[in-house]
Design an enzyme around this catalytic site. Structure first.
Site, mmCIF file in Angstrom:
data_model
loop_
_atom_site.group_PDB
_atom_site.id
_atom_site.type_symbol
_atom_site.label_atom_id
_atom_site.label_comp_id
_atom_site.label_asym_id
_atom_site.label_seq_id
_atom_site.Cartn_x
_atom_site.Cartn_y
_atom_site.Cartn_z
ATOM 1 N N TYR A 127 0.832 -1.208 0.000
ATOM 2 C CA TYR A 127 0.000 0.000 0.000
ATOM 3 C C TYR A 127 0.872 1.266 0.000
ATOM 4 O O TYR A 127 0.831 2.063 -0.919
ATOM 5 C CB TYR A 127 -0.910 0.049 1.232
ATOM 6 C CG TYR A 127 -2.091 -0.923 1.218
ATOM 7 C CD1 TYR A 127 -2.487 -1.580 0.055
ATOM 8 C CD2 TYR A 127 -2.807 -1.152 2.388
ATOM 9 C CE1 TYR A 127 -3.566 -2.463 0.076
ATOM 10 C CE2 TYR A 127 -3.887 -2.022 2.405
ATOM 11 C CZ TYR A 127 -4.267 -2.680 1.251
ATOM 12 O OH TYR A 127 -5.327 -3.526 1.268
ATOM 13 N N GLU A 242 -9.309 -5.880 10.291
ATOM 14 C CA GLU A 242 -8.298 -5.968 11.342
ATOM 15 C C GLU A 242 -8.805 -5.382 12.646
ATOM 16 O O GLU A 242 -8.158 -5.492 13.664
ATOM 17 C CB GLU A 242 -7.051 -5.168 10.954
ATOM 18 C CG GLU A 242 -6.405 -5.616 9.664
ATOM 19 C CD GLU A 242 -5.364 -4.593 9.218
ATOM 20 O OE1 GLU A 242 -4.606 -4.143 10.090
ATOM 21 O OE2 GLU A 242 -5.342 -4.255 8.037
ATOM 22 N N THR A 368 -1.772 7.585 11.415
ATOM 23 C CA THR A 368 -1.096 8.151 12.590
ATOM 24 C C THR A 368 -2.097 8.530 13.669
ATOM 25 O O THR A 368 -3.271 8.797 13.391
ATOM 26 C CB THR A 368 -0.316 9.430 12.229
ATOM 27 O OG1 THR A 368 -1.279 10.449 11.915
ATOM 28 C CG2 THR A 368 0.601 9.232 11.049
ATOM 29 N N GLU A 370 -2.313 11.190 15.153
ATOM 30 C CA GLU A 370 -2.821 12.546 14.921
ATOM 31 C C GLU A 370 -4.072 12.494 14.030
ATOM 32 O O GLU A 370 -5.073 13.145 14.297
ATOM 33 C CB GLU A 370 -1.741 13.426 14.268
ATOM 34 C CG GLU A 370 -0.599 13.800 15.201
ATOM 35 C CD GLU A 370 0.294 12.623 15.579
ATOM 36 O OE1 GLU A 370 0.404 11.663 14.787
ATOM 37 O OE2 GLU A 370 0.884 12.664 16.678
#
Lengths: 385, 361
Positions: A127, A242, A368, A370
């Site tokens: 990816y 997942e 992330t 963030e």
């Protein structure tokens, strides 16, 4: 409202635990370390046994070849396996196989699923690119239509397990004129195809990952997941699979247990220190806070609901606690806590030290923290974008 | 594993929330806060609604529900910051209904009607929940002093922890009995609180030593529930405010730094909600230990200043003005963080057993 795990789930946990204790030999663990989770001779046997148990597909719908079990069983499987650091299916099982089962052609299902189940086929995920990380949709690896297939050119990074895999699950821009999120397709690329180059990258925690290069690689039409140019939804679907056990509590708790056991055996004076005991009490609190978010997310997913904010909370909480718990455990253990896993004197094979060094990847990987915080703010709390 | 409220539980939550939001304006809360007196009228109205006996048996006129429902009651009152002894009376009522040695139907029936108001009186001058000097002599007369007693003067009875001839236990004492005197305290939370002195006061033993630990666990759990409510509302008000407050040409909520503070507040709220209701559910059938109650209290007591102070950070000056409703939850939250064992006290309890592996399922 009922916060108890019903008996059948606990019985399943016990069943998984006894299976683990049967298979968890030092030789298997050594092989796993060496191959970074890719199947070797011992883990093939182990996977075979695991496959016989039916756990890899137990939560899939019956029409997809599964057992139709409640995804909370998957949660319990992940938590139990993670505590003991046992392999239970990498992304090949958790992302690739379900996507092939759901989106693949009959030919693709026949060509790949049996091989995945018996461990012969393993996939690396292609990816991320040097310029497409968290902003994945800006990927530039491109496929050009040629007779009978596609000619692929580009570069991927963090293609973990690439050197040990038979295939790469490759996100490719197949329509350069379409908008960012459209025009992407998923291609199945054999790692031994002419034009594929794999270069190892050493990470600070001791694990290797890989860069992969694609120079005029030919991929036949039958290895393109349908719908053509509709790969973005497959990628998102794969990530969803997942998420039921995306941020286990057990492997965090394991660091705690390993530390306490070490102190009991080797440094009882430290364990008797009220300051140390208070720090450990704080970690117990933090572990329960994380467990709350992890279970909350699992229950939502098990019900088939989608609350991206809950998955983000579990992801942030687990990844940041991993850093806090391991740094504090190393501080309490002292110099012995700093010994690496290739030192025979290290604590439990350097588990805590290794988890400390591996903690950054969980904070920035998979979106992330963030970005996750912004997801919580905008999608869970309804803050203005 | 189901952490969500049932349909009946949701109905109780919605009904109470709508009632309190419609009937009790924040200015009324301000008035009672200023005078530091309980809202007697609201208490009477709640008796009328049948809410005061939620976890009590139907034989005394109660709702026959459990601790989760009692928790919802405490939670909703704390969300409106109303000045009434919801948590205190629920604690005493559950103790009398479930852990008393004898039949307490008479006082329980009066509790349901709002005619009796019983609050716990446990902590003493030493500020140590495990140290009890108050004593009841062979004639059943109580002597001693209790500190930080919430709603001591609004109550008709105190459920006093004291040492008697049969050992430590809980004693029922009438507030109006001669020899009971109070001295008001001015606490952070601005709710009524007092030091109570008992001089030769008739006291009736209602439960033995085991009940004292149960009283602390229960009161601690309800305090955690109150803290949860404070964090929840502080976050809601902050989200609402940042969505409308415009600076530099855009709502504050659109700034990533602001979003990330709010996300951190949210994680505290969501994990706390799970932990508090898990504890209430587990206390109901005796699955929870005292360590569990201490862990949740430690967690929430640590979380509440983080959440409410971030709320202030994002409100700026606006949030510090008492005309804004934010401050209720800042002061009540911190007050409850100190009640029934602060974070430090609860961590010290947990520190006694750090050897047992933590739960992960």
């Amino acid at each position: 409202m009922d916060y108890r795990w019903p008996d059948e789930y606990l019985a399943f946990r016990d069943e998984v635990e006894s299976f683990i204790h049967e298979w968890r030999t030092p030789e298997l663990l050594a092989e796993q370390r060496e191959l970074e989770g890719a199947p070797g001779p011992l883990s093939r046997k182990y996977y075979e046994a695991l496959q016989k148990k039916g756990w890899m597909r137990m939560c899939w719908a019956k029409e997809m070849g599964g057992d139709g079990r409640d995804p909370l069983y998957q949660f319990i499987l992940v938590e139990t396996m993670e505590y003991w650091r046992m392999p239970y299916g990498n992304l090949t099982f958790t992302s690739v196989a379900p996507s092939i089962a759901q989106y693949g052609t009959e030919g693709q299902k026949a060509a790949y699923l049996p091989g995945i189940w018996n461990g012969e086929l393993t996939f690396a995920i292609g990816y991320s690119e040097p310029n497409a990380g968290t902003d994945l949709a800006s990927l530039r690896t491109k496929g050009e239509k040629v007779d009978g297939g596609w000619k692929v050119n580009g570069q991927k990074i963090w293609t973990s397990l690439a050197a040990h895999s038979t295939h790469i699950w490759l996100a490719t821009r197949t329509d350069p004129d379409a908008k960012k999120h459209q025009g992407i397709s998923v291609l199945i690329v054999k790692t031994d195809s002419p034009g594929v180059t794999i270069r190892p990258l050493q990470t600070v925690s001791g694990l290797k990952t890989y860069e992969t290069f694609y120079d005029d690689v030919f991929v036949p039409d039958e290895d393109v997941l349908p719908p053509l140019h509709g790969g973005w939804s497959i990628i998102m679907h794969a990530l969803n699979h997942e998420r039921v056990g995306l941020s286990p509590t057990s492997n965090l708790a394991r660091n705690y247990d390993v530390l306490v056991e070490y102190l009991q055996k080797n440094a009882p004076h430290k364990l008797a220190d009220p300051v140390v005991r208070n720090r450990l009490a704080e970690l117990r609190v933090e572990l329960q806070r994380h467990r709350a978010l992890a279970i909350r997310n699992a229950v939502t997913i098990a019900r088939g609901a989608i609350k991206p904010g809950e998955a983000s909370m579990a992801k942030i909480s687990g990844s940041e606690l991993r850093y806090r718990i391991t740094t504090l455990a190393m501080d309490i253990a002292g110099r012995a806590g700093g010994l690496a896993r290739d030192d025979a004197r290290s604590i439990e094979g350097g588990l805590i030290q290794n988890n400390y060094l591996a903690s950054p990847i969980l904070r920035f990987g998979g979106g992330t923290n963030e970005v996750q915080r912004s997801i919580i703010a905008t999608r869970h709390l309804g803050m203005t974008r | 594993m189901n952490p969500d409220l049932s349909e009946t539980q949701s109905l109780l939550q919605t009904t109470m929330r709508q009632y309190l939001e419609t009937e009790i304006p924040f200015d009324r809360v301000r008035e009672h806060e200023e005078k530091r007196v309980a809202d007697a009228e609201l208490w009477k109205a709640m008796a009328g609604q049948g809410w005061l006996g939620i976890p009590l048996p139907e034989t005394v006129g109660g709702g026959g529900a459990g601790l989760v429902e009692a928790g919802i009651f405490v939670h909703e009152l704390a969300r409106r910051a109303v000045v009434v002894p919801g948590a205190e009376v629920m604690t005493a009522a559950v103790m009398l209904a479930r852990h008393a040695d004898g039949d307490e139907s008479e006082i329980l029936a009066a509790l349901v009607d709002g005619n009796a108001i019983v609050v716990p009186a446990h902590l003493e001058a030493a500020d140590d929940l495990e140290k009890v000097d108050a004593a009841v002599d062979a004639e059943g007369r109580l002597a001693g002093a209790k500190h930080y007693v919430d709603y001591a003067d609004f109550a008709t009875h105190h459920l006093v922890t004291a040492r008697g001839t049969e050992g430590l236990g809980l004693y029922l004492v009438e507030r109006s009995a001669p020899g009971v005197s109070t001295e008001a305290l001015r606490s952070t939370g601005r709710t009524p609180q007092a030091i109570v002195t008992y001089r030769d006061v008739p006291a009736r033993r209602v439960a033995g030593e085991a009940a004292v630990g149960q009283l602390i666990d229960l009161a601690r759990t309800f305090a955690s529930t109150q803290i949860l409510a404070c964090m929840e509302v502080s976050l809601e008000q902050t989200v609402a405010y940042t969505n409308v407050r415009v600076q530099f040409g855009q709502p504050l909520a659109a700034f990533q730094a602001v979003q990330h503070h709010a996300a951190n507040m949210c994680m505290h709220v969501e994990s706390s909600r799970f932990l508090v209701y898990e504890l209430l559910d587990a206390l109901e059938d005796g699955r929870a230990s005292s360590d569990d109650a201490a862990l949740v209290k430690a967690s929430l007591s640590r979380a509440v200043p983080e959440v409410t102070m971030l709320g202030h950070q994002l409100h700026g000056g606006q949030g510090l003005i008492e005309e804004n409703d934010l401050y209720f939850f800042t002061i009540r939250g911190k007050d409850r963080a100190l009640a029934w064992g602060s974070a430090e006290e609860c961590l010290a309890i947990l520190a006694r057993d750090v050897e047992t592996p933590p739960r992960w399922l």
